[in-house]
Design a protein around this motif. Structure first.
Motif, PDB file in Angstrom:
ATOM      1  N   MET A 185     -65.890 -44.787  38.483  1.00 14.53           N
ATOM      2  CA  MET A 185     -64.267 -44.438  38.544  1.00 14.53           C
ATOM      3  C   MET A 185     -62.843 -44.856  36.921  1.00 14.53           C
ATOM      4  O   MET A 185     -62.941 -44.347  36.490  1.00 14.53           O
ATOM      5  N   PHE A 186     -64.044 -46.197  36.279  1.00 17.59           N
ATOM      6  CA  PHE A 186     -63.694 -46.503  35.118  1.00 17.59           C
ATOM      7  C   PHE A 186     -63.940 -45.695  34.475  1.00 17.59           C
ATOM      8  O   PHE A 186     -63.293 -44.989  33.166  1.00 17.59           O
ATOM      9  N   ALA A 187     -65.088 -44.518  34.123  1.00 20.99           N
ATOM     10  CA  ALA A 187     -64.816 -42.890  32.916  1.00 20.99           C
ATOM     11  C   ALA A 187     -63.449 -42.389  33.426  1.00 20.99           C
ATOM     12  O   ALA A 187     -63.285 -42.219  32.349  1.00 20.99           O
ATOM     13  N   ILE A 188     -63.522 -42.664  34.544  1.00 17.25           N
ATOM     14  CA  ILE A 188     -62.289 -40.891  34.757  1.00 17.25           C
ATOM     15  C   ILE A 188     -61.425 -41.401  33.967  1.00 17.25           C
ATOM     16  O   ILE A 188     -60.580 -41.134  33.290  1.00 17.25           O
ATOM     17  N   ALA A 189     -61.103 -43.078  34.177  1.00 18.63           N
ATOM     18  CA  ALA A 189     -59.792 -44.304  34.018  1.00 18.63           C
ATOM     19  C   ALA A 189     -59.971 -44.129  32.181  1.00 18.63           C
ATOM     20  O   ALA A 189     -58.436 -43.885  31.726  1.00 18.63           O
ATOM     21  N   TYR A 190     -61.624 -44.069  31.758  1.00 13.88           N
ATOM     22  CA  TYR A 190     -60.565 -44.341  30.412  1.00 13.88           C
ATOM     23  C   TYR A 190     -61.353 -42.622  29.887  1.00 13.88           C
ATOM     24  O   TYR A 190     -59.955 -42.901  28.699  1.00 13.88           O
ATOM     25  N   LEU A 191     -61.505 -42.410  30.347  1.00 15.15           N
ATOM     26  CA  LEU A 191     -61.262 -40.541  29.802  1.00 15.15           C
ATOM     27  C   LEU A 191     -59.836 -39.947  29.359  1.00 15.15           C
ATOM     28  O   LEU A 191     -59.402 -39.562  28.705  1.00 15.15           O
ATOM     29  N   PHE A 192     -59.221 -40.500  30.762  1.00 13.01           N
ATOM     30  CA  PHE A 192     -57.762 -40.641  30.631  1.00 13.01           C
ATOM     31  C   PHE A 192     -56.860 -40.907  29.584  1.00 13.01           C
ATOM     32  O   PHE A 192     -56.268 -40.530  28.542  1.00 13.01           O
ATOM     33  N   ALA A 193     -57.170 -41.925  29.674  1.00 17.06           N
ATOM     34  CA  ALA A 193     -56.664 -42.996  28.829  1.00 17.06           C
ATOM     35  C   ALA A 193     -56.857 -43.073  26.772  1.00 17.06           C
ATOM     36  O   ALA A 193     -55.793 -43.081  26.383  1.00 17.06           O
ATOM     37  N   VAL A 194     -58.066 -43.307  26.958  1.00 14.09           N
ATOM     38  CA  VAL A 194     -58.249 -42.584  25.893  1.00 14.09           C
ATOM     39  C   VAL A 194     -58.357 -41.551  25.518  1.00 14.09           C
ATOM     40  O   VAL A 194     -57.831 -41.306  24.329  1.00 14.09           O
ATOM     41  N   GLY A 195     -58.396 -40.676  26.254  1.00 14.23           N
ATOM     42  CA  GLY A 195     -58.535 -39.267  26.008  1.00 14.23           C
ATOM     43  C   GLY A 195     -56.765 -38.995  25.594  1.00 14.23           C
ATOM     44  O   GLY A 195     -56.106 -37.895  24.737  1.00 14.23           O
ATOM     45  N   GLY A 196     -55.377 -39.346  26.448  1.00 20.15           N
ATOM     46  CA  GLY A 196     -54.338 -39.447  26.234  1.00 20.15           C
ATOM     47  C   GLY A 196     -53.971 -40.201  25.045  1.00 20.15           C
ATOM     48  O   GLY A 196     -52.740 -39.206  23.973  1.00 20.15           O
ATOM     49  N   LEU A 197     -54.495 -41.070  24.402  1.00 24.22           N
ATOM     50  CA  LEU A 197     -54.267 -41.696  22.929  1.00 24.22           C
ATOM     51  C   LEU A 197     -54.517 -40.765  21.681  1.00 24.22           C
ATOM     52  O   LEU A 197     -54.140 -41.112  20.798  1.00 24.22           O
ATOM     53  N   LEU A 198     -55.608 -40.247  22.049  1.00 23.00           N
ATOM     54  CA  LEU A 198     -55.914 -39.327  21.064  1.00 23.00           C
ATOM     55  C   LEU A 198     -55.283 -38.596  20.731  1.00 23.00           C
ATOM     56  O   LEU A 198     -54.879 -37.409  19.460  1.00 23.00           O
ATOM     57  N   ALA A 199     -55.399 -37.414  21.460  1.00 20.47           N
ATOM     58  CA  ALA A 199     -53.922 -36.151  22.002  1.00 20.47           C
ATOM     59  C   ALA A 199     -52.743 -36.812  21.381  1.00 20.47           C
ATOM     60  O   ALA A 199     -52.498 -35.908  20.536  1.00 20.47           O
ATOM     61  N   SER A 200     -51.905 -38.424  20.992  1.00 27.25           N
ATOM     62  CA  SER A 200     -51.643 -38.110  20.639  1.00 27.25           C
ATOM     63  C   SER A 200     -51.374 -38.333  19.041  1.00 27.25           C
ATOM     64  O   SER A 200     -50.500 -38.121  18.316  1.00 27.25           O
ATOM     65  N   THR A 201     -52.629 -38.968  18.832  1.00 27.20           N
ATOM     66  CA  THR A 201     -52.604 -38.710  17.015  1.00 27.20           C
ATOM     67  C   THR A 201     -52.510 -37.228  16.861  1.00 27.20           C
ATOM     68  O   THR A 201     -52.325 -37.371  15.288  1.00 27.20           O
ATOM     69  N   PHE A 202     -53.128 -36.561  17.340  1.00 27.94           N
ATOM     70  CA  PHE A 202     -52.787 -35.189  17.530  1.00 27.94           C
ATOM     71  C   PHE A 202     -51.438 -34.789  16.157  1.00 27.94           C
ATOM     72  O   PHE A 202     -51.071 -33.788  15.823  1.00 27.94           O
ATOM     73  N   HIS A 203     -50.305 -35.609  16.730  1.00 30.50           N
ATOM     74  CA  HIS A 203     -49.142 -34.675  16.377  1.00 30.50           C
ATOM     75  C   HIS A 203     -48.548 -35.697  14.905  1.00 30.50           C
ATOM     76  O   HIS A 203     -47.705 -35.963  13.895  1.00 30.50           O
TER      77      HIS A 203
END
Ligand code: SF4
Ligand code: SF4
Ligand code: SF4
Lengths: 261, 292
Positions: B39-57
């Motif tokens: 469950m923590f892995a899923i949460a971190y995947l989403f939260a951190v993945g989202g934050l990383l995506a935001s750096t693309f712009h």
């Protein structure tokens, strides 16, 4: 530092006269030229000679049509660049401190080596005064030609922003709004200088002078009474004589046509 | 506004990830060991993945660290802090659960609250903008928080709270749309105030300053047709609220839970696309592209 100074010592900015601007775009070009060759990253163009040219500009001239209730429509050319707002939202939203307002003269600048190109400052500006440069990935905006106005290597008359120096119509004025006796303060007082989107609460420093009311011939001179509908005497003869010359209503007629008249 | 994929992905997935972290933080479900790890892995995947995506712009992602400096004035900077603090707190709390079988309650509560604070700071980046009247309302943070809590409950398998929160979030979303449709007109900003020429008579954009496009038009002027928008609103509501709620009412099994989550995420992505695409930035007025 992206907190705004409580007060700036001077308030440098522009007055733009919507009455005299002729929409020549010379200020756009001189701005692009100066700011591509001087302070900060150049203003890049993409596909400049191709089918879809685009590029970064710090000053752009729109044209609007206003339709008064009585009288013909008016065309108004409308140059727009950063207004160096006193309450600049673009400064406070910046996460890096790259955007700032100078305490000494109120100029709003971007420190390009700190800018991460997030674009949020452009989102917060109501006037579209900031453009992210596609080649450099940093935010560009009007600097009020900071590298001209204090530049002691330039002759005195050149120590004004490039757009002001260039304008052939005298529609752009540069000065200190904190001094009530300055050229710009007096212009604003005399001509009713106005803010753009005052409801946004940005307190712009730059002011726009509204177009003056247009002259109407009816108000300036009464139309003279008509004294005669048809000419008489010498003028009647002249009229007829001119009519007969080639090019006149009867001048090109053949002999036969004239005889039948 | 331009609906940039990076920002849509970022707000959707980090919202869900931090929502799940909130539920894990307050101990629902009370997992330990391997289950907690997943469950923590899923949460971190989403939260951190989202934050990383935001750096693309970003124009200069390599300088992103500088975004931590201006927390006194900038919501974006506050978001950077809040996300890092909650991720660290929740990592420590999660390590206790996964490796030691220990529940450090206070730490979990703190991390859970900070996760919601993170979502709030994200929403404030949009809410603060007077230039986008559709976003400039208290309903915007309510909407972000409602979807984060609902999606988090769904991911955490909290069936009853999830049903209730999904319905509430759907309602908030509808209110946000209804208010949003009149927001530009109600803001009082128009081409007349933008140019100051309204006193002469009605103003019309006659000639644009440039023949091609530019950064401003690409970034701020996106027009969605009315019919198109209505269709997408209905689709997003069905996907993010109606289908998950219906599925959750059925007897629980993992396929159904997976389908509910997948449908919800798709629906939120559509709603997030609309959130950006429908947002009218006032600079469009200068180009005669907005009719309030
Ligand atoms: S005009 Fe726009 S960029 Fe310039 S100071 Fe005002 S808000 Fe900032
Ligand atoms: S684009 Fe640059 S100047 Fe603008 S808010 Fe982001 S970091 Fe600051
Ligand atoms: S140079 Fe002067 S007249 Fe020409 S567009 Fe600019 S402000 Fe108007």
């Amino acid at each position: 530092m992206t907190q705004l100074p409580a007060k700036t010592e001077r308030k440098l900015g522009l007055v733009i006269d919507l009455d005299t601007c002729v929409g020549c775009h010379a200020c756009v070009i001189s701005c692009k030229g100066w700011n591509t060759e001087n302070y900060g990253a150049p203003l890049s163009d993409q596909d400049p000679s191709g089918a879809n040219p685009r590029g970064t500009f710090l000053n752009r001239v729109h044209s609007y049509e206003c339709q008064p209730d009585d009288g013909p429509a008016q065309l108004i050319h409308f140059p727009k660049s950063c207004l160096h707002c006193d309450d600049a939202p673009c400064v406070t939203v910046c996460p890096t401190g790259a955007s700032y307002k100078r305490v000494e003269d109120g100029i709003v600048l971007v420190n390009e080596s700190d800018c991460i190109g997030c674009g949020l400052c452009a989102w917060s500006c109501p006037y579209g005064a900031r453009e992210l440069d596609a080649a450099e990935g940093v935010m560009k905006k009007c600097t009020l030609c900071i590298d001209r106005i204090y530049n002691e290597n330039l002759p005195q008359e050149d120590r004004v922003p490039a757009c002001v120096r260039t304008c052939p119509a005298g529609a752009r004025h540069f000065g200190d709004f904190a001094d009530p006796e300055s050229n710009v303060s007096r212009l604003v007082a005399e001509r009713g200088g106005m803010d753009l989107m005052p409801e946004m609460g940005t307190a712009p420093v730059n002011k726009y002078l509204p177009p003056r009311p247009k002259d109407r011939i009816e108000d300036k001179a009464a139309t003279l009474e008509t004294v005669a509908e048809e000419p008489t005497g010498f003028f009647a003869w002249l009229d007829r004589a001119l009519d007969r010359l080639p090019g006149g209503p009867t001048g090109n007629r053949t002999q036969k046509e004239t005889e039948t008249l | 506004m331009h609906p940039a994929p990076s920002v849509i992905l970022f707000t959707t997935f980090s919202g869900l990830g931090f929502g799940l972290l909130f539920w894990l933080g307050i101990g629902y479900p009370p997992v330990t060991g391997m289950t907690a790890f997943v469950m923590f892995a899923i949460a971190y995947l989403f939260a951190v993945g989202g934050l990383l995506a935001s750096t693309f712009h970003l124009g200069h992602p390599e300088r992103a660290i500088k975004a931590f400096t201006q927390w006194r004035s900038s919501w974006l900077s506050r978001e950077a802090w809040a996300s890092v603090v909650s991720l660290i707190l929740m990592a420590a709390y999660g390590a206790g659960l996964v490796f030691l079988g220990q529940r450090w309650t206070i730490l979990g509560l703190l991390g859970g609250v900070m996760s919601l604070v993170t979502v709030f700071t994200t929403s404030m980046i949009y809410t603060q903008l007077k230039t986008v009247p559709r976003w400039h309302t208290a309903l915007t943070p309510v909407r972000f928080l409602a979807f984060s809590l609902a999606g988090g409950a769904l991911l955490a398998g909290q069936i009853r709270p999830a049903i209730l929160l999904l319905l509430i979030a759907g309602l908030v979303q509808i209110m946000h749309w209804m208010r949003g449709d009149g927001a530009l007109a109600a803001s009082g900003t128009s081409l007349a105030t933008a140019t100051g020429l309204g006193r002469i008579g009605p103003v019309r954009a006659f000639e644009p300053p440039h023949t091609g496009t530019n950064y401003l038009l690409d970034e701020f002027v996106h027009v969605v047709g009315r019919r198109h928008s209505l269709q997408l609103r209905v689709i997003s509501l069905i996907l993010m609220v109606a289908i998950p709620v219906a599925l959750l009412m059925m007897p629980f099994n993992h396929v159904i839970a997976f389908l509910a989550v997948a449908s919800h995420i798709l629906g939120v992505l559509v709603a997030r696309w609309l959130f950006f695409a429908e947002a009218e930035h006032v600079v469009g007025l200068y180009y005669g592209k907005r009719h309030a």
